[in-house]
Write an enzyme that holds these catalytic residues in place. Structure first.
Site, PDB file in Angstrom:
ATOM      1  N   HIS A  34       0.875  -1.174   0.000  1.00  0.00           N
ATOM      2  CA  HIS A  34       0.000   0.000   0.000  1.00  0.00           C
ATOM      3  C   HIS A  34       0.910   1.221   0.000  1.00  0.00           C
ATOM      4  O   HIS A  34       2.143   1.093  -0.036  1.00  0.00           O
ATOM      5  CB  HIS A  34      -0.936  -0.043   1.204  1.00  0.00           C
ATOM      6  N   HIS A  37       4.007   1.333   2.305  1.00  0.00           N
ATOM      7  CA  HIS A  37       5.183   0.619   1.795  1.00  0.00           C
ATOM      8  C   HIS A  37       5.879   1.449   0.707  1.00  0.00           C
ATOM      9  O   HIS A  37       7.108   1.545   0.673  1.00  0.00           O
ATOM     10  CB  HIS A  37       4.773  -0.728   1.192  1.00  0.00           C
ATOM     11  N   GLY A 147       8.705   1.859   9.226  1.00  0.00           N
ATOM     12  CA  GLY A 147       7.623   2.830   9.363  1.00  0.00           C
ATOM     13  C   GLY A 147       7.302   3.132  10.821  1.00  0.00           C
ATOM     14  O   GLY A 147       7.302   2.227  11.667  1.00  0.00           O
ATOM     15  N   ASP A 150       4.564   1.228  13.007  1.00  0.00           N
ATOM     16  CA  ASP A 150       4.917   0.170  13.958  1.00  0.00           C
ATOM     17  C   ASP A 150       5.997   0.731  14.884  1.00  0.00           C
ATOM     18  O   ASP A 150       7.172   0.370  14.798  1.00  0.00           O
ATOM     19  CB  ASP A 150       5.393  -1.071  13.199  1.00  0.00           C
ATOM     20  N   ARG A 187      -3.584  -5.176   6.732  1.00  0.00           N
ATOM     21  CA  ARG A 187      -4.725  -5.803   7.421  1.00  0.00           C
ATOM     22  C   ARG A 187      -6.034  -5.040   7.202  1.00  0.00           C
ATOM     23  O   ARG A 187      -7.101  -5.563   7.519  1.00  0.00           O
ATOM     24  CB  ARG A 187      -4.421  -5.949   8.913  1.00  0.00           C
TER      25      ARG A 187
END
Ligand code: AMP
Length: 284
Positions: A34, A37, A147, A150, A187
């Site tokens: 997405h 990324h 990122g 996280d 997710r």
């Protein structure tokens, strides 16, 4: 762009680049790309000469009963997106390549891996740390990109790289969001339309925390209460919602230093996480 599946091919591909003094950037991912990324790939493209993206749904970071089998996988689509982002090498090893028969060594992370995600996903960060160390050893990048979405993972990776003397710089890139504020995540694909609307509750909680601090609130419990209240209209309950020191993840009582608000919540079949760092702009 070349798609490679073995460590031997990868090392052969990177040998010449390294000999020529070209810098190597690594973006570790689990695929289902997405815009989050892509932002990491573009950052790597801008800062390093050879961009390697790893695509590996790492089984050791999933607990029993988690979504390992259901995790979205589409290597052909991911390869198109990576190529369009200027990636040089897509490294997509099969599980046996990463965890060969007889594998029995893991990286165990201490305190940083215990709270938040660590408390709800036992063993998760040991799985993350192990696969990241392996990927860093396979690729040997000058810079690896992660990122802020996280946040705990980024802290754990920085700690591991420092503790184990791995000669790579770790860069952490901002969270990319949907127009309504939902953090991009592989997710999110699990969400049915009505769940997708409710999923914005996580971002609304962070908004409420930021607004409380902007209005002068410095008591962590009061900020947490405001954040939880903002989720209620969506019928979403946090699995955890915590205010912690942004560097150590230790709980805080007051918003004085840099404070991370981190939360996880289930929305339908998806377990989502998000976070923000509260800014006091030096005001008491
Ligand atoms: P994943 O494929 O979910 O393991 O994520 C691969 C990398 O992309 C990790 O470093 C993530 O933190 C990062 N990432 C995932 N979602 C986002 C996002 N919405 N914005 C920025 N980076 C992200």
């Amino acid at each position: 762009m070349r798609t490679l599946h073995t460590v031997a091919e990868l090392r052969a591909e990177l040998r010449a680049a390294r000999a020529e003094g070209r810098t190597i950037g690594l973006v570790p991912t689990m695929g289902a790309f997405h815009a989050g990324h892509v932002s990491l790939m573009e950052r790597a493209r801008a800062e390093t000469d050879v961009v390697v993206v790893s695509l590996f749904v790492n089984p050791t970071q999933f607990g029993a009963g988690e979504d390992l089998a259901a995790y979205p996988r589409d290597e052909a689509r991911d390869a198109e997106i990576a190529a369009a982002a200027g990636v040089d090498v897509l490294f997509a090893p099969p599980a046996e390549e990463v965890y060969p028969h007889g594998f029995q060594t893991t990286v165990a992370v201490g305190e940083l891996a215990q709270p938040l995600e660590g408390a709800h996903r036992p063993g998760h960060f040991d799985g993350v740390a192990t696969v990241v160390v392996k990927l860093l050893n396979m690729v040997g990048p000058d810079v690896a990109f992660f990122g802020q979405k996280d946040a705990q993972q980024a802290l754990v990776v920085r700690r591991v790289v420092r503790d184990l003397d791995i000669p790579a710089r770790i860069e952490v890139c901002p969270t990319v969001r949907e127009p309504d504020g939902l953090a991009m995540s592989s997710r999110n694909a699990y969400l049915a339309p009505a769940e997708r609307e409710r999923a914005v509750a996580l971002r609304r909680a962070l908004d409420a925390a930021e607004q409380a601090v902007a209005a002068g609130e410095r008591d962590a419990a009061a900020v947490a209460t405001a954040a939880r209240a903002a989720m209620e209209p969506y019928g979403v309950e946090p699995e955890y919602l915590a205010l912690v020191a942004a560097d150590t993840l230790a709980p805080v009582d007051r918003i004085e230093q840099e404070v991370l608000v981190a939360l996880a919540a289930r929305v339908g079949p998806a377990r989502l996480i998000d976070n923000t760092i509260l800014q006091t702009n030096g005001r008491p």
